[in-house]
Design a protein around this motif. Sequence first.
Motif, PDB file in Angstrom:
ATOM      1  N   ILE B 126      30.852  47.234  48.892  1.00 50.90           N
ATOM      2  CA  ILE B 126      30.049  46.044  49.202  1.00 50.90           C
ATOM      3  C   ILE B 126      30.504  45.418  50.526  1.00 50.90           C
ATOM      4  N   ALA B 127      31.803  45.396  50.751  1.00 52.59           N
ATOM      5  CA  ALA B 127      32.324  44.824  52.000  1.00 52.59           C
ATOM      6  C   ALA B 127      31.794  45.594  53.201  1.00 52.59           C
ATOM      7  N   ARG B 128      31.716  46.924  53.062  1.00 56.90           N
ATOM      8  CA  ARG B 128      31.199  47.735  54.172  1.00 56.90           C
ATOM      9  C   ARG B 128      29.701  47.524  54.349  1.00 56.90           C
ATOM     10  N   ARG B 129      29.001  47.394  53.259  1.00 56.15           N
ATOM     11  CA  ARG B 129      27.538  47.265  53.346  1.00 56.15           C
ATOM     12  C   ARG B 129      27.100  45.863  53.749  1.00 56.15           C
ATOM     13  N   HIS B 130      27.771  44.850  53.198  1.00 60.72           N
ATOM     14  CA  HIS B 130      27.279  43.471  53.345  1.00 60.72           C
ATOM     15  C   HIS B 130      28.247  42.551  54.082  1.00 60.72           C
ATOM     16  N   GLY B 131      29.390  43.071  54.421  1.00 59.71           N
ATOM     17  CA  GLY B 131      30.361  42.233  55.115  1.00 59.71           C
ATOM     18  C   GLY B 131      31.443  41.732  54.182  1.00 59.71           C
ATOM     19  N   ALA B 132      32.628  41.570  54.730  1.00 59.14           N
ATOM     20  CA  ALA B 132      33.786  41.162  53.917  1.00 59.14           C
ATOM     21  C   ALA B 132      33.678  39.722  53.459  1.00 59.14           C
ATOM     22  N   GLN B 133      32.825  38.958  54.124  1.00 58.45           N
ATOM     23  CA  GLN B 133      32.645  37.567  53.701  1.00 58.45           C
ATOM     24  C   GLN B 133      31.792  37.447  52.442  1.00 58.45           C
ATOM     25  N   SER B 134      31.148  38.546  52.044  1.00 54.83           N
ATOM     26  CA  SER B 134      30.322  38.525  50.839  1.00 54.83           C
ATOM     27  C   SER B 134      31.168  38.122  49.639  1.00 54.83           C
ATOM     28  N   VAL B 135      30.545  37.393  48.762  1.00 58.70           N
ATOM     29  CA  VAL B 135      31.218  37.040  47.502  1.00 58.70           C
ATOM     30  C   VAL B 135      30.848  38.079  46.458  1.00 58.70           C
ATOM     31  N   VAL B 136      31.867  38.648  45.841  1.00 58.36           N
ATOM     32  CA  VAL B 136      31.627  39.581  44.746  1.00 58.36           C
ATOM     33  C   VAL B 136      32.059  38.921  43.440  1.00 58.36           C
ATOM     34  N   GLY B 137      31.431  39.356  42.376  1.00 54.58           N
ATOM     35  CA  GLY B 137      31.818  38.852  41.051  1.00 54.58           C
ATOM     36  C   GLY B 137      31.790  40.003  40.074  1.00 54.58           C
ATOM     37  N   SER B 138      32.819  40.087  39.264  1.00 55.19           N
ATOM     38  CA  SER B 138      32.930  41.193  38.324  1.00 55.19           C
ATOM     39  C   SER B 138      32.723  40.694  36.902  1.00 55.19           C
ATOM     40  N   PHE B 139      31.840  41.386  36.169  1.00 53.42           N
ATOM     41  CA  PHE B 139      31.475  40.944  34.809  1.00 53.42           C
ATOM     42  C   PHE B 139      31.363  42.164  33.904  1.00 53.42           C
ATOM     43  N   ALA B 140      32.115  42.175  32.831  1.00 50.60           N
ATOM     44  CA  ALA B 140      32.092  43.315  31.908  1.00 50.60           C
ATOM     45  C   ALA B 140      30.684  43.535  31.367  1.00 50.60           C
ATOM     46  N   ALA B 141      30.359  44.794  31.061  1.00 50.92           N
ATOM     47  CA  ALA B 141      28.999  45.185  30.669  1.00 50.92           C
ATOM     48  C   ALA B 141      28.725  45.006  29.193  1.00 50.92           C
ATOM     49  N   ASP B 142      29.751  44.618  28.415  1.00 52.87           N
ATOM     50  CA  ASP B 142      29.588  44.677  26.962  1.00 52.87           C
ATOM     51  C   ASP B 142      29.892  43.350  26.279  1.00 52.87           C
ATOM     52  N   GLN B 143      29.442  42.282  26.925  1.00 54.66           N
ATOM     53  CA  GLN B 143      29.646  40.963  26.328  1.00 54.66           C
ATOM     54  C   GLN B 143      28.287  40.276  26.185  1.00 54.66           C
ATOM     55  N   THR B 144      28.249  39.239  25.369  1.00 51.60           N
ATOM     56  CA  THR B 144      27.010  38.466  25.231  1.00 51.60           C
ATOM     57  C   THR B 144      27.279  37.004  25.568  1.00 51.60           C
ATOM     58  N   ILE B 145      26.272  36.353  26.085  1.00 48.81           N
ATOM     59  CA  ILE B 145      26.361  34.937  26.439  1.00 48.81           C
ATOM     60  C   ILE B 145      25.084  34.262  25.965  1.00 48.81           C
ATOM     61  N   ALA B 146      25.227  33.292  25.090  1.00 50.72           N
ATOM     62  CA  ALA B 146      24.047  32.649  24.509  1.00 50.72           C
ATOM     63  C   ALA B 146      23.392  31.693  25.513  1.00 50.72           C
ATOM     64  N   GLU B 147      24.215  30.936  26.255  1.00 51.96           N
ATOM     65  CA  GLU B 147      23.668  29.908  27.149  1.00 51.96           C
ATOM     66  C   GLU B 147      23.733  30.414  28.585  1.00 51.96           C
ATOM     67  N   GLU B 148      22.661  31.090  28.979  1.00 47.20           N
ATOM     68  CA  GLU B 148      22.689  31.771  30.265  1.00 47.20           C
ATOM     69  C   GLU B 148      22.659  30.782  31.438  1.00 47.20           C
TER      70      GLU B 148
END
Lengths: 410, 410
Positions: B126-148
């Motif tokens: 992502i840093a190479r594609r969009h720049g190092a200033q880009s904000v990344v966020g990591s979120f596991a694929a197997d959780q649920t959130i009721a209040e989106e």
Amino acid sequence: MSEHSGYSEQNEHSEHSEHSEHLSEPRRGQPIHAIIPAGGAGTRLWPLSRRQRPKFLLDLTGTGRSLLQGTVERLAPVAASTTVVTGVAHVAAVADQLPGIPRENLLAEPLPRDSMAAIGLAAAVIARRHGAQSVVGSFAADQTIAEEDAFVDAVRQAAALAEEGWVVTIGIEATGPSTAFGYIHCGDHIGAAGAPAGRRVLGFTEKPDLQTAQTYLDSGDYRWNAGMFVARAGVLLDHLARLRPQLAQGLAAIAEAWDTPQREEVMARVWPGLESIAIDHAIAEPVAAAGGVATIPVAMGWDDVGGFDALAGLIAAQQEGAAAGVRILQAQGSPVGLGPAGGAGGAIEAVDSPGALVATTTGRTVALVGVPDVVVVDTPDALLVTVPARAQGVKTVVDRLAAQGSDALL
Amino acid sequence: MSEHSGYSEQNEHSEHSEHSEHLSEPRRGQPIHAIIPAGGAGTRLWPLSRRQRPKFLLDLTGTGRSLLQGTVERLAPVAASTTVVTGVAHVAAVADQLPGIPRENLLAEPLPRDSMAAIGLAAAVIARRHGAQSVVGSFAADQTIAEEDAFVDAVRQAAALAEEGWVVTIGIEATGPSTAFGYIHCGDHIGAAGAPAGRRVLGFTEKPDLQTAQTYLDSGDYRWNAGMFVARAGVLLDHLARLRPQLAQGLAAIAEAWDTPQREEVMARVWPGLESIAIDHAIAEPVAAAGGVATIPVAMGWDDVGGFDALAGLIAAQQEGAAAGVRILQAQGSPVGLGPAGGAGGAIEAVDSPGALVATTTGRTVALVGVPDVVVVDTPDALLVTVPARAQGVKTVVDRLAAQGSDALL
């Protein structure tokens, strides 16, 4: 006791003289002609038992034989012949399971007419084939007995009393205040030769409430009525002729035609019009009231496998391995449909689930985690999960499915 | 907070000036580039989840979308792009479930190297594609959130802090003294514009014992650590370069080749030698110790669906009908494999079994009689029966099957 006119009288004296030759040895009755009414789907064992695969055709205790096969085998030491009465839908399956029984001894009911018609027809056919003095004994096809020697001895004692003209019922030792069975009220000992345990029957009771059942148990004079009746064919038919003359006439007409080319025609014409009544009401109760019924009380580990609660008590738990503590019935691809654990089925894996019962015919892996005493019944089209205390509630599910018209599952 | 040399510095000032234009409205961070590590079989949800059908690919809550699809969809309001990192075995299934994500955003791991390598590679690409200033966020694929909405707001606040150079973690409200999660120890409020909820992180804890967990809960200063990290790509990679230089170099080499014909060759050569370490240990803990981690505490009905106990709590019970009181997940033949009740499956019949959970993919009729809260998981080759209190013990069965070499069931 007094005899009635008809089938019995003509042979009574010859019987007595025949047996007086053997008084020097422990005298028991002659071999009997066994009648096995094989009916009832066993709704409380759904989804193992189905309309097309009724309880009596299943090996429910992992012995390698169905309840029907077990019934026939335990009668072998005392049976001169065996006659099975079952619905037309099950005749082929019964014949498959009992290759040793002549096809002419499989009586097919076009539709159910309760136990008096079934047993009465068999008795009438046996009377014609073997004589009215023959002793017949009727034993349900879907019960288990742990102590077969005790059973055989009881039947022999019953036959000895039957030869003297009694209608004899086997009185099952009540191991608890069950409200699921009718009871036999036992009177004085008879003291007949060959039947030391024999007692007069004062009467039969309907299924009692718990308090009444406890009173019965405490008195020591009550036994469970498992519907096992032994009598001379002629005695039984004479009682029937007196008490239910129309039913007796119908059965006589069918029996007369049975071993002739007219069997099918007469059966189809007469059977549907026969009265539907249990032998208990038609004969046992009125004859007991008149002093003509005796009982042989016996403790023999009897069980009617009346639900998964009973079934769980009949299967030994695995002693070791991944399913230690679990009671297992597993498919083996046999006609019987079930068999002992370790057969062709998938793995059973149990963690902290002692006393659980797993009956599976699918070959799937079954895993239990922390569910002691749970009952899991795993079949290709239906899965049941329950507990022994609620096993009788299985009938509710079957009733619902029937109400929905889900016939394929019944 | 202090910045480190490398990716971050070159863009810091431009970022700040860009956002100063929007100070008149409630200021939140820029859209993020979402990274979704999709790994882990979900052993505690066996036999629903398997090695070849892992938890994140399943619709476990009857919403009509898999946990992975749900994760992507709830990020949509804040995600400038989405990158999924998964095992090679699951790339095709992930692509099927996420047709809207460009194939070049699906990063396939030849073998698992834990979360730091997975998230680090995505951040480097992502840093190479969009720049190092880009904000990344990591979120596991197997959780649920009721209040989106609460989740989205938390991510926006996290992005605002990330732009200022923080490594930001979402702090999940602890709804009980769980011993199944690590905790975030929260310090002072930061008071940053666009992130009113933001607090400094004093440290992370391992899974505590029950007493310690209760102490955490009582203090009000601890949150569950769900492994949700938000940071500028450059900040993350600078920390990594400082703390795990070899891992950072390896990831940089792969990222450099990623959007070139050399991707496969470099990946195959470099990836297997990468250090296997969680992002928590590689970055979050040491950076927190140095005062560089912030958190956005949030109550949003989060659940990691960590077993059938959790799952039972996520599915609404049937309100009426033959399965009233039962929580049902039923096969619908969709790629997801499960769906809400009332789909194509067989009937569920329940008698006195409130709170039970039935998950079935076989289309069979499932009957429950007198088994409240039981958990029944019915799949074509394996059946599980358990109770919520023992749901974590399912892993024991899976371990046994693995030890037996029953790979087809795993």
